[in-house]
Design a protein around this motif. Structure first.
Motif, mmCIF file in Angstrom:
data_model
loop_
_atom_site.group_PDB
_atom_site.id
_atom_site.type_symbol
_atom_site.label_atom_id
_atom_site.label_comp_id
_atom_site.label_asym_id
_atom_site.label_seq_id
_atom_site.Cartn_x
_atom_site.Cartn_y
_atom_site.Cartn_z
ATOM 1 N N ASP A 223 0.804 -1.218 0.000
ATOM 2 C CA ASP A 223 0.000 0.000 0.000
ATOM 3 C C ASP A 223 0.841 1.274 0.000
ATOM 4 O OD1 ASP A 223 -2.556 -1.212 -0.087
ATOM 5 O OD2 ASP A 223 -2.387 -1.716 2.040
ATOM 6 N N ARG A 224 2.163 1.136 -0.157
ATOM 7 C CA ARG A 224 2.990 2.330 -0.298
ATOM 8 C C ARG A 224 2.625 3.009 -1.624
ATOM 9 N NH1 ARG A 224 7.601 1.775 3.397
ATOM 10 N NH2 ARG A 224 8.565 3.617 2.465
ATOM 11 N N GLU A 225 2.575 4.322 -1.597
ATOM 12 C CA GLU A 225 2.044 5.083 -2.738
ATOM 13 C C GLU A 225 2.717 4.787 -4.081
ATOM 14 O OE1 GLU A 225 1.378 9.770 -4.011
ATOM 15 O OE2 GLU A 225 1.794 9.254 -1.926
ATOM 16 N N PRO A 226 4.054 4.630 -4.147
ATOM 17 C CA PRO A 226 4.656 4.472 -5.476
ATOM 18 C C PRO A 226 4.478 3.101 -6.119
ATOM 19 C CG PRO A 226 6.264 5.232 -3.824
ATOM 20 C CD PRO A 226 5.070 4.721 -3.102
ATOM 21 N N VAL A 227 3.922 2.110 -5.399
ATOM 22 C CA VAL A 227 3.846 0.747 -5.946
ATOM 23 C C VAL A 227 2.903 0.717 -7.148
ATOM 24 C CG1 VAL A 227 3.174 -1.641 -5.501
ATOM 25 C CG2 VAL A 227 4.405 -0.341 -3.744
ATOM 26 N N THR A 228 3.459 0.342 -8.302
ATOM 27 C CA THR A 228 2.717 0.384 -9.565
ATOM 28 C C THR A 228 2.689 -0.969 -10.266
ATOM 29 O OG1 THR A 228 3.403 2.699 -9.809
ATOM 30 C CG2 THR A 228 2.537 1.628 -11.773
ATOM 31 N N LEU A 229 3.675 -1.811 -9.998
ATOM 32 C CA LEU A 229 3.778 -3.109 -10.660
ATOM 33 C C LEU A 229 4.326 -4.130 -9.670
ATOM 34 C CD1 LEU A 229 3.681 -4.786 -13.349
ATOM 35 C CD2 LEU A 229 6.057 -4.041 -13.737
ATOM 36 N N VAL A 230 3.808 -5.360 -9.770
ATOM 37 C CA VAL A 230 4.289 -6.478 -8.962
ATOM 38 C C VAL A 230 4.589 -7.631 -9.906
ATOM 39 C CG1 VAL A 230 3.643 -8.209 -7.232
ATOM 40 C CG2 VAL A 230 3.019 -5.807 -6.885
ATOM 41 N N SER A 231 5.758 -8.252 -9.743
ATOM 42 C CA SER A 231 6.065 -9.442 -10.539
ATOM 43 C C SER A 231 6.297 -10.624 -9.621
ATOM 44 C CB SER A 231 7.293 -9.211 -11.430
ATOM 45 O OG SER A 231 8.427 -8.852 -10.679
ATOM 46 N N LEU A 232 5.961 -11.807 -10.121
ATOM 47 C CA LEU A 232 6.044 -13.049 -9.358
ATOM 48 C C LEU A 232 7.170 -13.900 -9.926
ATOM 49 C CD1 LEU A 232 2.226 -13.848 -9.134
ATOM 50 C CD2 LEU A 232 3.641 -12.571 -7.515
ATOM 51 N N MET A 233 8.186 -14.154 -9.106
ATOM 52 C CA MET A 233 9.376 -14.866 -9.560
ATOM 53 C C MET A 233 9.552 -16.156 -8.765
ATOM 54 S SD MET A 233 12.074 -11.689 -9.749
ATOM 55 C CE MET A 233 12.193 -11.650 -7.962
#
Length: 378
Positions: free
Chosen positions: A153-163
Motif C-alpha cells: 500500500d505504499r504510494e509508489p507501488v505500480t507493478l508487482v512481478s512473481l518470480m
C-alpha cells in the motif's frame, strides 16, 4: 515552449514539424515549422515521447557500489536518477526484490532504505524522472508475503512481478545452469551447493504456490498491474494468465512468448538482449521474438542506455516488420498502457510533455535533451 524543426515520432508515422508545450502538457503539434523567433531549433532530430522503464534493478548498484559498501541514500538516488534521464527515461519503475534467494543478501538489507529513498525524493520533487516502485516477489521464501503485505500500500507501488528461481523452475529448468549460476554467484563448494539446492527445493514446496495465489489476489483487489517472470511453458503462461498477469516478463521460450500474446499478455524482453544479439543465460533471443511479432515491451533491465538503442535496432533490423513508430512504442506507449498510465507514452494533444530529442551520430543514437512535464531535465 516550442520545439521546431524536428522529426516527430507519432504513434503510426514520422512527420517533420514542431510541437507546442504549455503548462507541462503538449498543447499542439503540427507538420509545419513555427515562425516564432523564440522557438527552439531541434536541428532535424527525432522528437520522441519520454521512455518508460518497467523493470530496472539499476538502483541496487548505487546503494551497494561494491560488496559491503553502503552508499548514502540521497546520493545513491540522485546518481541513479541522473543516469535514467540521461538515457531518455522519464518514467521509471525501480525494481526492489522481496524475499531473497539467500538470506543476508544486499538487496534484502537495502530494501527499506531504497523504498524510502524512492518515495521521499519523489514527494519532495527532487527527481528528474518520475520514480515508481516495482515489487519483485521471490515466491519460495518465508519472508516474502509478510514483506509484501507491509509494502503493497505504499504510494509508489505500480507493478508487482512473481518470480520463482528455485531449481527446476522457469529460468532454471536446467539444473546444471542453476548450479553453475548460484555456485559462481556465492562461491559455494560442491557440498555447500548441494545443501543450498536442497534448501531451495524445500522452500519452494512450502511457499511458492500459496505466496503466488495470495499476492496475486492482493494485486487484483488493489488494481495493481501484475507480471509473470521467466515463464517457460504454456502451462506456466496459463497459470500466470489465470491469476491476472497482464505482462509476461522475459519468457524464456518461443512457446511461452506466443502463448502469452494469445492470452492477451504483453511480452516484455530485455533491451540488452537486443543490443548484445541474444540472452546471456541462453534463453530465446529478443530479436527472434521481434521477427515473429512476439515482442510488445522492452526493458533496460541492468543497463539503462540500452533502452533507446534497442528500439532503434529493432526498427533498423531487416528480419522483422517493425517501423520506427512501432519500435518506439515498445519503450513508450506499450509500457504506459500496460500500467494504465494513459497520460503519457505518445506525442499527442493533452498528453504530458515528457519528450526526448535525439540524433543519429554514425551508428549511435545520441540523446541531446530530455523534458519531463515540459521542464528540461537533461
Amino acid at each position: 515552449m516550442i520545439i521546431n524543426n524536428v522529426k516527430l515520432v507519432l504513434e503510426d508515422e514520422v512527420v517533420h514539424g514542431s510541437v507546442d508545450v504549455r503548462d507541462g502538457m503538449i498543447r499542439a503539434f503540427a507538420q509545419t515549422q513555427s515562425g516564432l523567433p523564440e522557438a527552439m531549433d531541434g536541428e532535424g532530430g527525432w522528437l520522441l515521447p519520454g521512455l518508460i522503464e518497467l523493470h530496472t534493478d539499476n538502483l541496487d548498484k548505487f546503494f551497494t557500489p561494491r560488496p559491503k559498501v553502503d552508499w548514502p541514500a540521497h546520493s545513491a538516488m540522485s546518481s541513479h536518477d541522473a543516469l535514467m534521464v540521461s538515457s531518455g527515461i522519464t518514467t521509471v519503475l525501480d525494481a526492489v526484490a522481496i524475499g531473497d534467494v539467500r538470506d543476508g543478501g544486499d538487496r534484502l538489507e537495502n530494501l527499506e532504505k531504497m523504498i524510502n529513498a524512492v518515495e521521499e525524493t519523489q514527494k519532495r520533487g527532487l527527481n528528474r524522472a518520475e520514480h515508481r516502485l516495482h515489487l519483485r516477489c521471490e515466491l519460495p521464501h518465508h519472508t516474502t508475503l509478510p514483506l509484501f503485505e507491509k509494502l503493497v500500500d505504499r504510494e509508489p507501488v505500480t507493478l508487482v512481478s512473481l518470480m520463482d528461481h528455485s531449481p527446476g523452475q522457469r529460468q532454471f529448468a536446467n539444473i546444471e545452469k542453476y548450479r553453475e549460476y548460484y555456485q559462481g554467484k556465492y562461491q559455494l563448494t560442491d557440498e555447500q551447493m548441494a545443501r543450498f539446492e536442497e534448501e531451495q527445493l524445500q522452500l519452494a514446496a512450502r511457499w511458492s504456490q500459496p505466496n503466488r495465489e495470495t499476492i496475486a489476489a492482493h494485486c487484483r483487489a488493489r488494481g495493481i498491474s501484475l507480471a509473470s517472470h521467466d515463464d517457460a511453458t504454456r502451462d506456466h503462461v496459463a497459470e500466470s494468465h489465470q491469476i491476472g498477469s497482464v505482462i509476461a516478463e522475459f519468457p524464456t521460450t518461443f512457446e511461452a512468448a506466443e502463448a502469452s500474446q494469445q492470452h492477451g499478455m504483453s511480452v516484455l524482453m530485455g533491451a540488452p538482449n537486443i543490443v548484445r544479439g541474444g540472452s546471456h543465460s541462453g534463453n530465446v533471443a529478443a530479436h527472434q521474438l521481434a521477427s515473429l511479432g512476439l515482442l510488445d515491451i522492452l526493458s533496460s533491465d541492468y543497463y539503462p542506455a540500452s533502452l533507446l538503442d534497442a528500439a532503434f535496432r529493432v526498427a533498423d533490423a531487416h528480419d522483422n516488420a517493425f517501423t520506427l513508430p512501432q519500435a518506439i512504442r515498445l519503450v513508450t506507449k506499450n509500457p504506459a498502457q500496460a500500467l494504465n498510465l494513459h497520460d503519457r507514452g505518445v506525442i499527442g494533444e493533452g498528453k504530458r510533455a515528457d519528450l526526448v530529442l535525439a540524433h543519429r551520430k554514425s551508428e549511435h543514437i545520441h540523446i541531446d535533451h530530455v523534458w519531463r512535464q515540459g521542464k528540461r531535465v537533461y
